[in-house]
Design a protein around this motif. Structure first.
Motif, PDB file in Angstrom:
ATOM      1  N   GLY A  54       0.806  -1.216   0.000  1.00  0.00           N
ATOM      2  CA  GLY A  54       0.000   0.000   0.000  1.00  0.00           C
ATOM      3  C   GLY A  54       0.835   1.261   0.000  1.00  0.00           C
ATOM      4  N   LEU A  97      -9.034   0.261   2.356  1.00  0.00           N
ATOM      5  CA  LEU A  97      -9.329   0.069   3.773  1.00  0.00           C
ATOM      6  C   LEU A  97     -10.011   1.323   4.320  1.00  0.00           C
ATOM      7  CD1 LEU A  97      -6.951  -1.644   6.310  1.00  0.00           C
ATOM      8  CD2 LEU A  97      -8.422   0.241   6.995  1.00  0.00           C
ATOM      9  N   GLN A 123      -5.018   2.859   5.636  1.00  0.00           N
ATOM     10  CA  GLN A 123      -4.136   1.692   5.636  1.00  0.00           C
ATOM     11  C   GLN A 123      -2.867   1.933   6.445  1.00  0.00           C
ATOM     12  OE1 GLN A 123      -3.759  -0.138   1.824  1.00  0.00           O
ATOM     13  NE2 GLN A 123      -2.211  -1.617   2.487  1.00  0.00           N
TER      14      GLN A 123
END
Length: 394
Positions: A113, A180, A146
């Motif tokens: 990420g 997320l 995230q």
């Protein structure tokens, strides 16, 4: 009757826990509660060892964030110096641990990420400085939810209710980016008693519209918007050059030992140079931090190591000592270390006294809002949240 005793036992245990924790209180002893606790409690409760402040810095290192990184390099020492004067109501002094993450940089792994843990929680101020100076910027995707989730998962936040645990996340893209949901990360933060503070690099209202404010307030944290490209104008004082010269003398009181000694002493010098290259005022602030209780190097410096009750100078092999001490007896080495310790104490005291005069000079000559944007934002949030944990400021 057994049930009555059990209920009374739980009540006594609860009362004991409530009085044991809290920065201003000390652990109370009872004769009965511990025995009852052993019978009815399956999970051990983490007892306070010492008050600790844990701060995780999550910094956006995408293309436009050079100004933010420079402010972080500069303001690290303001944070350290702030906690030098922090005290709990019971008189104890907190330890300070800082962790560092970068996110939103194309050089980082897309699988992760675009997130990287640069440094785990550390008390090593030279290492923290080195890692900040290692950061570079590049374009990328900024996933706030995230990186918060990752820091909560990877770092050891502990369960001690006395600890002050804070995340500071800074960036300039919408807080909602990424797969997320940031609200899930916030739920995790609340469970771990971690307060999230958000710093939007841009217009205040834009940060509100892109959920940066919500990201903070849901955990009781602070939302702040800063001009990350604003250049901090430091006020020169008559004491700066003297403090910098004293810092040079301070370095000479360090006696490196062990396999990492030479490397760590070199690191100390390099971080002095980095601070000076950034700005002379930053070098002064670093010198002040080095003269405080926060700057401890017992893992490689014999003067600090001798303060550890379990340290035995006679157990150090001769080749692990600096050349000038290898042919000396244990008692001679101990006397040499004691001499350096007295020298260091005198220099540190002089730096602290000069810094008091320096602060007074700056307060008298500084225009309103002349301090760093990041510094203002972080110190205000830190003080407010620390007071909730019963920290006081001298």
């Amino acid at each position: 009757m057994k049930n009555v005793h059990r209920i009374l036992g739980i009540c006594l245990l609860t009362a004991t826990i409530n009085t044991a924790y809290g920065c201003e209180l000390t652990l109370k002893r009872t004769n009965k509660a511990p025995i009852i606790a052993e019978a009815i409690v399956n999970e051990p409760i983490e007892k306070p060892k010492s008050n600790t402040v844990k701060i995780a810095l999550l910094l956006d290192t995408s293309n436009s964030m050079d100004g933010l990184i420079n402010q972080a390099k500069s303001q690290l020492w303001d944070i350290v110096n702030k906690f030098t004067h922090a005290k709990c109501g019971n008189g104890s002094r907190p330890n300070l641990e800082i962790a560092l993450y970068q996110y939103g940089n194309d050089n980082l792994s897309s699988r992760e990420g675009y997130i990287q843990q640069v440094l785990d929680f550390s008390t090593d101020l030279d290492e923290i400085s080195e890692k900040l100076f290692s950061l570079t910027t590049n374009g990328g995707e900024e996933y706030c939810g995230q990186v918060i989730h990752t820091s909560l998962k990877q770092l050891d936040w502990g369960k001690n209710p006395d600890h002050l645990k804070m995340i500071f996340i800074a960036g300039n893209e919408p807080f909602t980016q990424g797969k997320l949901n940031y609200k899930d990360a916030i739920t995790n933060a609340i469970e771990k008693d971690v307060v999230i503070n958000t710093i939007f690099c841009g217009n205040y209202d834009q940060g509100v519209q892109t959920d940066w404010k919500k990201g903070a307030t849901l955990t009781g944290g602070e939302y702040m918007a800063i001009d990350h490209n604003r250049r901090v104008v430091h006020i020169e004082t008559p004491y700066d050059d003297i403090i910098i010269k004293l810092n040079g003398k301070l370095n000479k009181t360090y006696i490196s030992y062990g396999s990492r000694g030479a490397m760590k002493r070199e690191q100390q010098m390099v971080q002095d140079e980095n601070a000076m290259e950034l700005e002379e005022a930053v070098a002064v602030k670093r010198a002040v931090s080095k003269s405080s209780r926060m700057y401890k190097n017992s893992s490689w410096d014999l003067v600090d190591a001798m303060d550890d009750k379990d340290f035995d100078i006679s157990a150090i092999e001769k080749e692990q000592l600096p050349t000038e001490l290898q042919d000396k007896s244990t008692s001679e080495i101990a006397r040499y270390i004691e001499t350096k310790k007295r020298e260091r104490s005198d220099i540190q005291k002089e730096i602290q006294e000069l810094n008091t005069k320096r602060d007074a000079f700056i307060a008298k000559n500084q225009k309103e809002n002349a301090t760093g944007e990041l510094e203002n934002a972080m110190l205000e949030a830190i003080k407010k949240q620390a007071e909730k944990k019963n920290y006081k400021w001298e």
